[in-house]
Every structure is written in structure tokens, then in C-alpha cells.
Design a protein around this motif. Sequence first.
Motif, PDB file in Angstrom:
ATOM      1  N   SER A 194      37.278  26.809  34.320  1.00 39.71           N
ATOM      2  CA  SER A 194      38.036  27.469  33.255  1.00 39.71           C
ATOM      3  C   SER A 194      37.368  28.782  32.833  1.00 39.71           C
ATOM      4  N   ILE A 195      36.038  28.759  32.695  1.00 41.06           N
ATOM      5  CA  ILE A 195      35.318  29.985  32.314  1.00 41.06           C
ATOM      6  C   ILE A 195      35.473  31.060  33.377  1.00 41.06           C
ATOM      7  N   SER A 196      35.327  30.671  34.634  1.00 45.20           N
ATOM      8  CA  SER A 196      35.464  31.647  35.727  1.00 45.20           C
ATOM      9  C   SER A 196      36.863  32.238  35.770  1.00 45.20           C
ATOM     10  N   ALA A 197      37.853  31.373  35.620  1.00 48.39           N
ATOM     11  CA  ALA A 197      39.238  31.859  35.632  1.00 48.39           C
ATOM     12  C   ALA A 197      39.508  32.779  34.445  1.00 48.39           C
ATOM     13  N   TYR A 198      38.962  32.409  33.277  1.00 43.95           N
ATOM     14  CA  TYR A 198      39.157  33.232  32.079  1.00 43.95           C
ATOM     15  C   TYR A 198      38.538  34.613  32.259  1.00 43.95           C
ATOM     16  N   VAL A 240      40.700  38.115  32.455  1.00 44.85           N
ATOM     17  CA  VAL A 240      40.469  39.131  31.420  1.00 44.85           C
ATOM     18  C   VAL A 240      40.007  40.439  32.045  1.00 44.85           C
ATOM     19  N   ARG A 241      39.048  40.363  32.957  1.00 50.12           N
ATOM     20  CA  ARG A 241      38.530  41.580  33.595  1.00 50.12           C
ATOM     21  C   ARG A 241      39.625  42.287  34.396  1.00 50.12           C
ATOM     22  N   ARG A 242      40.424  41.514  35.091  1.00 50.83           N
ATOM     23  CA  ARG A 242      41.504  42.100  35.893  1.00 50.83           C
ATOM     24  C   ARG A 242      42.533  42.777  34.994  1.00 50.83           C
ATOM     25  N   ARG A 243      42.867  42.118  33.875  1.00 51.82           N
ATOM     26  CA  ARG A 243      43.858  42.688  32.964  1.00 51.82           C
ATOM     27  C   ARG A 243      43.338  43.951  32.291  1.00 51.82           C
ATOM     28  N   ILE A 244      42.070  43.953  31.898  1.00 51.78           N
ATOM     29  CA  ILE A 244      41.485  45.127  31.251  1.00 51.78           C
ATOM     30  C   ILE A 244      41.434  46.303  32.219  1.00 51.78           C
ATOM     31  N   ASN A 245      41.033  46.046  33.462  1.00 50.06           N
ATOM     32  CA  ASN A 245      40.974  47.129  34.445  1.00 50.06           C
ATOM     33  C   ASN A 245      42.347  47.722  34.720  1.00 50.06           C
ATOM     34  N   LYS A 246      43.370  46.895  34.645  1.00 50.19           N
ATOM     35  CA  LYS A 246      44.721  47.405  34.871  1.00 50.19           C
ATOM     36  C   LYS A 246      45.242  48.163  33.656  1.00 50.19           C
ATOM     37  N   THR A 247      44.828  47.747  32.458  1.00 53.30           N
ATOM     38  CA  THR A 247      45.368  48.346  31.242  1.00 53.30           C
ATOM     39  C   THR A 247      44.646  49.636  30.860  1.00 53.30           C
ATOM     40  N   ILE A 248      43.327  49.619  30.970  1.00 52.51           N
ATOM     41  CA  ILE A 248      42.537  50.780  30.550  1.00 52.51           C
ATOM     42  C   ILE A 248      41.857  51.362  31.775  1.00 52.51           C
ATOM     43  N   ASP A 249      42.424  52.386  32.333  1.00 50.25           N
ATOM     44  CA  ASP A 249      41.868  53.037  33.509  1.00 50.25           C
ATOM     45  C   ASP A 249      40.889  54.114  33.065  1.00 50.25           C
ATOM     46  N   GLU A 250      39.725  54.151  33.698  1.00 53.76           N
ATOM     47  CA  GLU A 250      38.682  55.109  33.300  1.00 53.76           C
ATOM     48  C   GLU A 250      39.086  56.552  33.575  1.00 53.76           C
ATOM     49  N   LYS A 251      40.013  56.770  34.460  1.00 48.99           N
ATOM     50  CA  LYS A 251      40.405  58.137  34.796  1.00 48.99           C
ATOM     51  C   LYS A 251      41.442  58.717  33.845  1.00 48.99           C
ATOM     52  N   GLY A 252      41.917  57.926  32.875  1.00 53.49           N
ATOM     53  CA  GLY A 252      42.862  58.459  31.915  1.00 53.49           C
ATOM     54  C   GLY A 252      44.272  57.953  32.124  1.00 53.49           C
ATOM     55  N   PHE A 253      45.106  58.253  31.158  1.00 52.70           N
ATOM     56  CA  PHE A 253      46.480  57.734  31.160  1.00 52.70           C
ATOM     57  C   PHE A 253      47.304  58.307  32.309  1.00 52.70           C
TER      58      PHE A 253
END
Length: 444
Positions: free
Chosen positions: A378-382, A386-399
Motif C-alpha cells: 500500500s505504501i509503495s503504491a501510494y 502520488v509522485r506520478r500525479r505530481i510530475n504530470k501536474t506540475i512540470d518543471e519546465k513551466g505551464f
Amino acid sequence: MLPGIIGGFTNEEFEDKCTSNINYGYIKQLDHHARRIIIQSKVDWRDTDHDDYDGQFRVILVAQSDESANLDDRNLKGKIVIYPTSEEAENREDREKLPWFELIHTAKSKLEIYKSSRDQWENSRKELNEKYDELDRFLTHNNMKNHINNHFHAVHFEVSPQGFAKLGIDSDETSIDEEEKYVVLRQAFYYLKYSIHFHKHHHQKEDSLTTIIPLEQCGECDACKGKEKCVKSNNIEGLKMLGQLKRELTHLKRTYSSGGQKAYGEELGILSYMGSLCASLKHANYLCNDTYERECKYIDSLTSSFNVQANKRDKSEKCIEDINSTYRTYVAWAFSFISILWLIVIKGYIKYSENNQIDFTFDIYRSSALIIIAILCSISAYKYLVRRRINKTIDEKGFKSWVEKYYIISDQQYNKDLIHRILKVIFTAVVSIALCSAVYWIFK
């Protein structure tokens, strides 16, 4: 004014309980704005591990504020003397017999007697003024050298109503070199600063963004020859003072850009202070009009820049927190579903003994291992989700790059990405089923 540095400024184990604070109106009533101040305390300025030095110094401050109906003319002038406590007698009774301590203690007693008895203030004020004048005359290099052999320093100062402090070593000290002079002036400045100014919103150890700067002279005009402040060098001092704050702002901006955890709002406080400082520098003729206008524009632009950066980071952190909260809810739902399913299916894995007691087919070790495996999965899946969703939502290169990456793509590329995502889902499901089957057969 009160003694601002007492005992160990950085060494909290060192204390001084015998400080002095004498503060009174020397022309009219006790609380009149024209005041005379006498302050003394023992401080620890040790900055080396050398066994021959303990870093303990005695600091005595005498100061007088001007009487004026104009608030801009109420300057504070005085003197700060510094010497090592090792030059004093070890016995307390012998220390109290030193001339300056006798004068300080006598003045302190007279002020305390007046406050307790409320006798005629005129007589008390006269006696206090006599002790003050006598102490001020005595605290010179020539008088003190009969009692202090080494490292006695006298610093005269003047503080303007705008908060600028001018300090200088007394002319009697001709043997002091430039490096020692700078150290003595700097320590005297901080002692004066913390005696006048008390912070309520942060610790005083953090309040060291600005320090002393030398008064520049061009060496050509009459003002320089007369050792007065030179008009031609006004911008030099003003820009140096502002430069100290700009350096801290640059550090904060780099910290934000690299993802550091500096407290928000600190930079806006510095920028607000810079605005007030610019106005004071211009009023005191340390900035010309053109430089003042340029610096004000700089402050306004930098304020906008920090606001944009702070808002961007606030939104980013809020988005990350929302994602974490959402997936924590998903994990909680998953555990709830598994718990209900376990309670329903568990009947197939239990048996009743003759004593009507329930016995599990799993022993304690297998059950514990199964629980630990479920929690780790469960921890690994969580974390992965979360990491996958954050990387997709907030891209370091900008909007803009984010839009181009996820939306402005061809139909062929879209179909290819869709197939990859479907294959990933199928592969994950197959691996999960295989893992569950393996666990089942292990514990069967």
C-alpha cells in the motif's frame, strides 16, 4: 534604552545578573524626552577556542538625547567603553571600589530612592547630573589607563532620529590598527543597536543583515579636509547599505529557485524595510534624487517578482497537498474494502473446535507477514501514484511546456500513448493477480 546584550550573546551558559540601567530626564521631569542614560553589562564575545582568552568584556554606555520640539533634531550622542573583565579585580568588593563603578552605583541608588520616595525631583535630578558629568569625564583613555592596562577602547557615537549611527574611535587611541578598529567599532555598534532596538517578531541573532560601513571621502573638497561628510561620496554609503540587503535578497531568491525551505514573507519584510531605508538615506543626503528614484523602482520590481514567485510556490504546494490528500483517501478506501472483504470471506479460513473456539488456519507468523506485505504494498503504491500525479501536474519546465507535452500532440502520437497506458494497466493487473496468487499459495 536597556542593556540589550547581557552575558553570552551566543553562549547562553554565561550570565550577568549585575547589570546597570539609569535612564532619566535631565532637564525637566523624569520622563522628559531629553534624557541621560547610563548602561553597563558584562558580555561574552569569545570567538576562538584558545585557552588564553575567555572573551568576556565589560561594556559601559553613557548617552544624552537633545531637547527639541522638532522630532528630526532629537539626536542621541554618547560614548561606549569596552575593556576585558580580566583587567578588573577578582574580588567583588575591590571591583566596586573602582571609580566608574562607584559613580554608577551611586547614581543608580539615587534614582531608586527617588522612585520609591517620590521626593523633590529637582534635587535628585541635580545629583544625578553631577554623577553623570563626572562619569562622562572620567571615561577617557588617559583616566582609565591608571586602572586598565590593556585593550581599553572608547567609542563615541551619534544616532540620528532616522536611525543612522555614526561611530568613531576616540583620538587618544593612536596605536590601534585598522583591523582592530573595525572589530571594536562593529561590536560597539551591535551593543548600541540592541540597547535601543528590541525585536518582537524574530530572534535577535537573526537580525544581522546590516553592519557598519566606512564613511568614504574623496580627498579633494574642503569637507574632506575638515574630516566632515563629503557630498561627493553620498551615494557610496547609501548604496553600500542597500547592497547588504540586496545580498540577502539574492540569497533568498536563489533558495526559492532551488526549492529551499526558507520562510515565506521574510523577503517582503526586507523589501519593506529597504523602502523605508531609501527614504531615510535620501533625507540624510546619502542618496541623490536620481539614485533614490532608481532604487525605488528596483524595490517595486523586486517586490512584484517575489510576489509572483511566492504565489507560484503557494499554488504548487497547495496542488501537491491536494494530491497527497486525494490518494490518502484512496488508500483508506482500499483498506476499508479489503477489511470488509476479509470479514466476509474469512469464514472459509476458520474452523470451530470442540470447545466452540475459533482457530485460524494461519499461524501468528504467517498472519504477521501477510499484514506487513499488505502495508508495504500500500505504501509503495501510494508513493508511486502520488509522485506520478505530481510530475504530470506540475512540470518543471513551466505551464507552456506542460500544455505542449500533454495536449498539443498529433493523433498518431496520442493513439500511441493511449496504447502504452492501456498496456501498462493490463501489465499491472496481471502482476498484481500473480502476486496475490503467490501469496495465497505460500500461506495455504
